[in-house]
Structure formats: structure tokens, C-alpha cells
Design a protein around this motif. Structure first.
Motif, PDB file in Angstrom:
ATOM      1  N   TYR A 122       3.039   5.748  25.709  1.00  0.00           N
ATOM      2  CA  TYR A 122       2.074   4.670  25.560  1.00  0.00           C
ATOM      3  C   TYR A 122       1.087   5.021  24.461  1.00  0.00           C
ATOM      4  CZ  TYR A 122       3.812   2.460  29.757  1.00  0.00           C
ATOM      5  OH  TYR A 122       4.602   1.824  30.657  1.00  0.00           O
ATOM      6  N   VAL A 123       0.865   4.049  23.557  1.00  0.00           N
ATOM      7  CA  VAL A 123      -0.045   4.222  22.435  1.00  0.00           C
ATOM      8  C   VAL A 123      -1.105   3.132  22.544  1.00  0.00           C
ATOM      9  CG1 VAL A 123      -0.251   4.234  19.918  1.00  0.00           C
ATOM     10  CG2 VAL A 123       1.832   5.086  21.012  1.00  0.00           C
ATOM     11  N   VAL A 124      -2.384   3.531  22.438  1.00  0.00           N
ATOM     12  CA  VAL A 124      -3.478   2.576  22.504  1.00  0.00           C
ATOM     13  C   VAL A 124      -4.174   2.519  21.151  1.00  0.00           C
ATOM     14  CG1 VAL A 124      -5.659   1.981  23.615  1.00  0.00           C
ATOM     15  CG2 VAL A 124      -3.850   3.051  24.951  1.00  0.00           C
ATOM     16  N   GLU A 125      -4.229   1.319  20.576  1.00  0.00           N
ATOM     17  CA  GLU A 125      -4.898   1.083  19.297  1.00  0.00           C
ATOM     18  C   GLU A 125      -6.101   0.183  19.552  1.00  0.00           C
ATOM     19  OE1 GLU A 125      -4.210   2.130  16.115  1.00  0.00           O
ATOM     20  OE2 GLU A 125      -2.686   3.443  16.967  1.00  0.00           O
ATOM     21  N   ILE A 126      -7.216   0.490  18.896  1.00  0.00           N
ATOM     22  CA  ILE A 126      -8.413  -0.335  19.008  1.00  0.00           C
ATOM     23  C   ILE A 126      -8.719  -0.851  17.607  1.00  0.00           C
ATOM     24  CG2 ILE A 126     -10.861  -0.378  19.623  1.00  0.00           C
ATOM     25  CD1 ILE A 126     -10.246   2.069  21.440  1.00  0.00           C
ATOM     26  N   ARG A 127      -8.773  -2.173  17.484  1.00  0.00           N
ATOM     27  CA  ARG A 127      -8.982  -2.785  16.166  1.00  0.00           C
ATOM     28  C   ARG A 127     -10.049  -3.861  16.245  1.00  0.00           C
ATOM     29  NH1 ARG A 127      -2.916  -3.046  13.793  1.00  0.00           N
ATOM     30  NH2 ARG A 127      -2.604  -0.807  13.880  1.00  0.00           N
ATOM     31  N   GLU A 128     -10.629  -4.135  15.096  1.00  0.00           N
ATOM     32  CA  GLU A 128     -11.612  -5.198  14.991  1.00  0.00           C
ATOM     33  C   GLU A 128     -10.891  -6.537  14.988  1.00  0.00           C
ATOM     34  OE1 GLU A 128     -15.270  -6.325  12.043  1.00  0.00           O
ATOM     35  OE2 GLU A 128     -14.563  -4.245  12.149  1.00  0.00           O
ATOM     36  N   LYS A 129     -11.491  -7.528  15.591  1.00  0.00           N
ATOM     37  CA  LYS A 129     -10.849  -8.828  15.736  1.00  0.00           C
ATOM     38  C   LYS A 129     -10.516  -9.466  14.380  1.00  0.00           C
ATOM     39  CE  LYS A 129     -10.941 -12.560  18.943  1.00  0.00           C
ATOM     40  NZ  LYS A 129     -11.595 -13.116  20.096  1.00  0.00           N
ATOM     41  N   GLU A 183      11.877  -0.479  22.289  1.00  0.00           N
ATOM     42  CA  GLU A 183      12.840   0.223  23.135  1.00  0.00           C
ATOM     43  C   GLU A 183      13.621   1.271  22.376  1.00  0.00           C
ATOM     44  OE1 GLU A 183      15.118  -2.048  25.845  1.00  0.00           O
ATOM     45  OE2 GLU A 183      13.510  -3.498  26.156  1.00  0.00           O
ATOM     46  N   ALA A 184      13.814   1.076  21.072  1.00  0.00           N
ATOM     47  CA  ALA A 184      14.550   2.053  20.273  1.00  0.00           C
ATOM     48  C   ALA A 184      13.809   3.386  20.217  1.00  0.00           C
ATOM     49  CB  ALA A 184      14.777   1.523  18.862  1.00  0.00           C
ATOM     50  N   GLU A 185      12.481   3.326  20.092  1.00  0.00           N
ATOM     51  CA  GLU A 185      11.682   4.545  20.040  1.00  0.00           C
ATOM     52  C   GLU A 185      11.165   4.962  21.407  1.00  0.00           C
ATOM     53  OE1 GLU A 185       8.517   4.176  17.226  1.00  0.00           O
ATOM     54  OE2 GLU A 185       9.850   3.510  15.628  1.00  0.00           O
ATOM     55  N   GLY A 186      11.242   4.076  22.383  1.00  0.00           N
ATOM     56  CA  GLY A 186      10.753   4.381  23.723  1.00  0.00           C
ATOM     57  C   GLY A 186       9.240   4.383  23.807  1.00  0.00           C
ATOM     58  N   THR A 187       8.587   3.509  23.017  1.00  0.00           N
ATOM     59  CA  THR A 187       7.130   3.450  23.019  1.00  0.00           C
ATOM     60  C   THR A 187       6.643   2.062  23.421  1.00  0.00           C
ATOM     61  OG1 THR A 187       7.020   2.812  20.696  1.00  0.00           O
ATOM     62  CG2 THR A 187       6.909   5.162  21.167  1.00  0.00           C
ATOM     63  N   VAL A 188       5.466   2.047  23.998  1.00  0.00           N
ATOM     64  CA  VAL A 188       4.773   0.811  24.333  1.00  0.00           C
ATOM     65  C   VAL A 188       3.405   0.907  23.656  1.00  0.00           C
ATOM     66  CG1 VAL A 188       3.803  -0.612  26.164  1.00  0.00           C
ATOM     67  CG2 VAL A 188       5.940   0.623  26.551  1.00  0.00           C
ATOM     68  N   GLU A 189       3.115  -0.072  22.781  1.00  0.00           N
ATOM     69  CA  GLU A 189       1.839  -0.066  22.068  1.00  0.00           C
ATOM     70  C   GLU A 189       0.939  -1.141  22.644  1.00  0.00           C
ATOM     71  OE1 GLU A 189       0.060  -0.882  17.639  1.00  0.00           O
ATOM     72  OE2 GLU A 189       2.034   0.030  17.814  1.00  0.00           O
ATOM     73  N   ILE A 190      -0.248  -0.730  23.041  1.00  0.00           N
ATOM     74  CA  ILE A 190      -1.260  -1.654  23.536  1.00  0.00           C
ATOM     75  C   ILE A 190      -2.337  -1.721  22.464  1.00  0.00           C
ATOM     76  CG2 ILE A 190      -2.968  -2.119  25.319  1.00  0.00           C
ATOM     77  CD1 ILE A 190      -1.173  -0.431  27.218  1.00  0.00           C
ATOM     78  N   THR A 191      -2.533  -2.902  21.895  1.00  0.00           N
ATOM     79  CA  THR A 191      -3.539  -3.092  20.851  1.00  0.00           C
ATOM     80  C   THR A 191      -4.672  -3.924  21.432  1.00  0.00           C
ATOM     81  OG1 THR A 191      -1.763  -3.099  19.210  1.00  0.00           O
ATOM     82  CG2 THR A 191      -3.936  -3.841  18.487  1.00  0.00           C
ATOM     83  N   VAL A 192      -5.887  -3.428  21.261  1.00  0.00           N
ATOM     84  CA  VAL A 192      -7.083  -4.098  21.747  1.00  0.00           C
ATOM     85  C   VAL A 192      -7.851  -4.606  20.534  1.00  0.00           C
ATOM     86  CG1 VAL A 192      -9.207  -3.845  23.078  1.00  0.00           C
ATOM     87  CG2 VAL A 192      -7.197  -2.497  23.689  1.00  0.00           C
ATOM     88  N   TYR A 193      -8.125  -5.906  20.512  1.00  0.00           N
ATOM     89  CA  TYR A 193      -8.906  -6.510  19.432  1.00  0.00           C
ATOM     90  C   TYR A 193     -10.291  -6.847  19.971  1.00  0.00           C
ATOM     91  CZ  TYR A 193      -4.508  -6.978  16.952  1.00  0.00           C
ATOM     92  OH  TYR A 193      -3.317  -6.718  16.318  1.00  0.00           O
ATOM     93  N   LEU A 194     -11.319  -6.281  19.313  1.00  0.00           N
ATOM     94  CA  LEU A 194     -12.696  -6.435  19.764  1.00  0.00           C
ATOM     95  C   LEU A 194     -13.557  -7.094  18.698  1.00  0.00           C
ATOM     96  CD1 LEU A 194     -13.212  -2.793  21.016  1.00  0.00           C
ATOM     97  CD2 LEU A 194     -12.940  -4.779  22.466  1.00  0.00           C
TER      98      LEU A 194
END
Length: 82
Positions: A72-79, A27-38
């Protein structure tokens, strides 16, 4: 927004049961990060050649974001990086 990301990722991934999602809000930066682990075998399928699918997904998320001032920030990472 998470539902949109889930829909896109699960369209391309083969191992849908191994996908994990985490959504964190700063909330301080006003960002929402969605991280996807595949699974490692799904990384290339979801990211796409030269990252085209991932870039398109990020563009859709940015366009669909409500005008509430959040980014909104979307990150894609390995499980294995969990």
C-alpha cells in the motif's frame, strides 16, 4: 485500508468537505495506491512538521496491511494537482 487513511486525514484537516480520495490497484505490481487530494490550507496540517504525520500514517498503513502480498502506497497531493 482506505477507511484508516480517511480517519487519520480527517482528524487533522479543517476543510473535510474538500478532501477527495482515489484508490487505484495495479495487480501486475501488486500495489494499491491511495491518493489524498487536499485544499492547500490543509497540506501542512496533514503532512505535519518535517512530514512526521505523513510518515506515521504510512507506517500505520503498512503495519495494518493484510498479508496478501499487496503493498500500500499513500500519496498526499494538493487539490490543484488533480
Amino acid at each position: 485500508m482506505l477507511e484508516l487513511v480517511k480517519y487519520i486525514v480527517e482528524t487533522f484537516a479543517e476543510h473535510k468537505d474538500e478532501i477527495e480520495y482515489r484508490q487505484t490497484e495495479n495487480e501486475a505490481e501488486g500495489t494499491v495506491e491511495i491518493t489524498v487530494y487536499l485544499a492547500s490550507s490543509d497540506m501542512g496540517k496533514v503532512i505535519g512538521r518535517e512530514g512526521k504525520i505523513a510518515k506515521a500514517m504510512r507506517t500505520l498503513v503498512r503495519a495494518a496491511a493484510p498479508r496478501d502480498g499487496k503493498k500500500y502506497v499513500v500519496e498526499i497531493r494538493e487539490k490543484s494537482e488533480m
